[in-house]
Design a protein around this motif. Sequence first.
Motif, PDB file in Angstrom:
ATOM      1  N   MET A   1       0.838  -1.280   0.070  1.00 21.15           N
ATOM      2  CA  MET A   1      -0.030  -0.024  -0.132  1.00 21.15           C
ATOM      3  C   MET A   1       1.041   1.134   0.113  1.00 21.15           C
ATOM      4  O   MET A   1       0.545   2.287  -0.738  1.00 21.15           O
ATOM      5  CB  MET A   1      -0.889  -0.093   1.167  1.00 21.15           C
ATOM      6  CG  MET A   1      -2.138  -0.895   1.062  1.00 21.15           C
ATOM      7  SD  MET A   1      -3.205  -0.935   2.574  1.00 21.15           S
ATOM      8  CE  MET A   1      -3.483   0.585   2.990  1.00 21.15           C
ATOM      9  N   ASP A   2       1.737   1.257   0.910  1.00 15.46           N
ATOM     10  CA  ASP A   2       2.801   2.454   0.842  1.00 15.46           C
ATOM     11  C   ASP A   2       3.899   2.176   1.843  1.00 15.46           C
ATOM     12  O   ASP A   2       3.896   1.340   2.536  1.00 15.46           O
ATOM     13  CB  ASP A   2       1.836   3.818   1.408  1.00 15.46           C
ATOM     14  CG  ASP A   2       1.533   3.913   2.865  1.00 15.46           C
ATOM     15  OD1 ASP A   2       1.667   2.661   3.563  1.00 15.46           O
ATOM     16  OD2 ASP A   2       1.259   4.782   3.227  1.00 15.46           O
ATOM     17  N   THR A   3       5.030   3.040   1.821  1.00 13.40           N
ATOM     18  CA  THR A   3       6.139   2.902   2.648  1.00 13.40           C
ATOM     19  C   THR A   3       6.643   4.333   2.817  1.00 13.40           C
ATOM     20  O   THR A   3       6.587   5.240   2.206  1.00 13.40           O
ATOM     21  CB  THR A   3       7.367   2.227   1.728  1.00 13.40           C
ATOM     22  OG1 THR A   3       6.908   0.951   1.432  1.00 13.40           O
ATOM     23  CG2 THR A   3       8.576   2.332   2.351  1.00 13.40           C
ATOM     24  N   VAL A   4       6.876   4.416   4.236  1.00 13.60           N
ATOM     25  CA  VAL A   4       7.120   5.806   4.851  1.00 13.60           C
ATOM     26  C   VAL A   4       8.464   5.683   5.580  1.00 13.60           C
ATOM     27  O   VAL A   4       8.534   4.615   6.164  1.00 13.60           O
ATOM     28  CB  VAL A   4       6.258   6.384   5.722  1.00 13.60           C
ATOM     29  CG1 VAL A   4       6.463   7.637   6.397  1.00 13.60           C
ATOM     30  CG2 VAL A   4       4.687   6.470   4.767  1.00 13.60           C
ATOM     31  N   ARG A  55       2.446   9.833   7.186  1.00 14.40           N
ATOM     32  CA  ARG A  55       1.616   9.238   6.024  1.00 14.40           C
ATOM     33  C   ARG A  55       0.877  10.326   5.419  1.00 14.40           C
ATOM     34  O   ARG A  55       0.278  11.105   5.930  1.00 14.40           O
ATOM     35  CB  ARG A  55       0.671   8.023   6.400  1.00 14.40           C
ATOM     36  CG  ARG A  55       1.354   6.789   6.981  1.00 14.40           C
ATOM     37  CD  ARG A  55       0.622   5.718   6.999  1.00 14.40           C
ATOM     38  NE  ARG A  55       1.006   4.528   7.743  1.00 14.40           N
ATOM     39  CZ  ARG A  55       2.112   3.818   7.103  1.00 14.40           C
ATOM     40  NH1 ARG A  55       2.528   3.807   6.224  1.00 14.40           N
ATOM     41  NH2 ARG A  55       2.348   2.650   7.991  1.00 14.40           N
ATOM     42  N   THR A  56       0.908  10.046   4.143  1.00 11.93           N
ATOM     43  CA  THR A  56      -0.291  10.883   3.200  1.00 11.93           C
ATOM     44  C   THR A  56      -1.351  10.025   2.842  1.00 11.93           C
ATOM     45  O   THR A  56      -2.252  10.569   2.120  1.00 11.93           O
ATOM     46  CB  THR A  56       0.789  11.404   2.107  1.00 11.93           C
ATOM     47  OG1 THR A  56       1.246  10.561   1.304  1.00 11.93           O
ATOM     48  CG2 THR A  56       1.658  12.428   2.660  1.00 11.93           C
ATOM     49  N   VAL A  57      -1.199   8.859   2.991  1.00 16.61           N
ATOM     50  CA  VAL A  57      -2.521   7.671   2.429  1.00 16.61           C
ATOM     51  C   VAL A  57      -3.223   7.269   3.691  1.00 16.61           C
ATOM     52  O   VAL A  57      -2.479   6.728   4.382  1.00 16.61           O
ATOM     53  CB  VAL A  57      -1.649   6.750   1.466  1.00 16.61           C
ATOM     54  CG1 VAL A  57      -2.714   5.818   1.153  1.00 16.61           C
ATOM     55  CG2 VAL A  57      -0.827   7.239   0.391  1.00 16.61           C
ATOM     56  N   GLU A  59      -5.426   4.342   4.781  1.00 11.72           N
ATOM     57  CA  GLU A  59      -5.710   3.369   4.382  1.00 11.72           C
ATOM     58  C   GLU A  59      -7.178   2.769   3.876  1.00 11.72           C
ATOM     59  O   GLU A  59      -7.314   2.113   3.013  1.00 11.72           O
ATOM     60  CB  GLU A  59      -5.300   2.354   5.494  1.00 11.72           C
ATOM     61  CG  GLU A  59      -6.218   2.167   6.713  1.00 11.72           C
ATOM     62  CD  GLU A  59      -5.315   1.523   7.757  1.00 11.72           C
ATOM     63  OE1 GLU A  59      -6.037   1.221   8.833  1.00 11.72           O
ATOM     64  OE2 GLU A  59      -4.018   1.093   7.861  1.00 11.72           O
ATOM     65  N   ALA A  62      -7.572   4.408   0.543  1.00 15.90           N
ATOM     66  CA  ALA A  62      -6.813   3.881  -0.357  1.00 15.90           C
ATOM     67  C   ALA A  62      -7.372   2.488  -0.768  1.00 15.90           C
ATOM     68  O   ALA A  62      -7.163   1.927  -2.030  1.00 15.90           O
ATOM     69  CB  ALA A  62      -5.429   3.608   0.022  1.00 15.90           C
ATOM     70  N   HIS A  92       6.635  -0.269   6.147  1.00 16.85           N
ATOM     71  CA  HIS A  92       6.212  -0.679   4.820  1.00 16.85           C
ATOM     72  C   HIS A  92       4.672  -1.322   5.251  1.00 16.85           C
ATOM     73  O   HIS A  92       4.731  -2.333   5.887  1.00 16.85           O
ATOM     74  CB  HIS A  92       7.076  -1.682   4.101  1.00 16.85           C
ATOM     75  CG  HIS A  92       6.566  -2.122   2.752  1.00 16.85           C
ATOM     76  ND1 HIS A  92       6.143  -1.694   1.641  1.00 16.85           N
ATOM     77  CD2 HIS A  92       5.964  -3.531   2.644  1.00 16.85           C
ATOM     78  CE1 HIS A  92       5.618  -2.089   0.812  1.00 16.85           C
ATOM     79  NE2 HIS A  92       5.412  -3.584   1.448  1.00 16.85           N
ATOM     80  N   GLU A  94       1.099  -3.307   4.061  1.00 15.57           N
ATOM     81  CA  GLU A  94       0.446  -3.832   2.879  1.00 15.57           C
ATOM     82  C   GLU A  94      -0.727  -4.791   3.507  1.00 15.57           C
ATOM     83  O   GLU A  94      -0.817  -5.011   4.669  1.00 15.57           O
ATOM     84  CB  GLU A  94       1.442  -4.913   2.067  1.00 15.57           C
ATOM     85  CG  GLU A  94       1.940  -5.830   3.191  1.00 15.57           C
ATOM     86  CD  GLU A  94       3.086  -6.837   2.399  1.00 15.57           C
ATOM     87  OE1 GLU A  94       3.726  -6.323   1.304  1.00 15.57           O
ATOM     88  OE2 GLU A  94       3.317  -7.903   3.055  1.00 15.57           O
ATOM     89  N   THR A 116       2.155  -4.076   8.913  1.00 13.90           N
ATOM     90  CA  THR A 116       3.197  -2.968   8.726  1.00 13.90           C
ATOM     91  C   THR A 116       4.582  -3.503   9.240  1.00 13.90           C
ATOM     92  O   THR A 116       4.630  -3.753  10.497  1.00 13.90           O
ATOM     93  CB  THR A 116       2.688  -1.470   9.372  1.00 13.90           C
ATOM     94  OG1 THR A 116       1.396  -1.175   8.896  1.00 13.90           O
ATOM     95  CG2 THR A 116       3.748  -0.561   9.286  1.00 13.90           C
TER      96      THR A 116
END
Length: 138
Positions: A1-4, A55-57, A59, A62, A92, A94, A116
């Motif tokens: 989904m995303d990584t920060v 985070r900018t996303v 969940e 998304a 990370h 997902e 995460t």
Amino acid sequence: MDTVTFPVEAGKIREFARATLATSPIHEDPQSAAERGFAAVPAPPTFAVSVAHHRTVDEASALGLDLRRVLHGEAAWEFFKPVVAGDVLTAHREVADVIQREGGRGGRMTMIIIRTDFTTADGALAIRQSDTIIERAA
């Protein structure tokens, strides 16, 4: 989904410790931390939740979920190594699993397990967080 990626700062550890009523001096005093065997001031165990500020996303958005029907079902953590001031963590996130079942009062529920993994700059796994997001059917 995303990584920060985000830095673990002593001041933020202190703020988090105070906000969560973690009273041990190891979260504020480098000497106390060293006496307990830490390389630097350690973060309280659930400090990883502060990644949300980086985070900018979102969940739910998304994943295309209807926020009016979503609730947070569970959070769990596994700890592999201490997180200390000066670390740089990469989180990370997902989707680990999606489960559908009939709800107790009727209506289908979709449960999404979000995993995460928080790793340090050297690639070592420090924390694994699992969240269960539940969306009730219309």
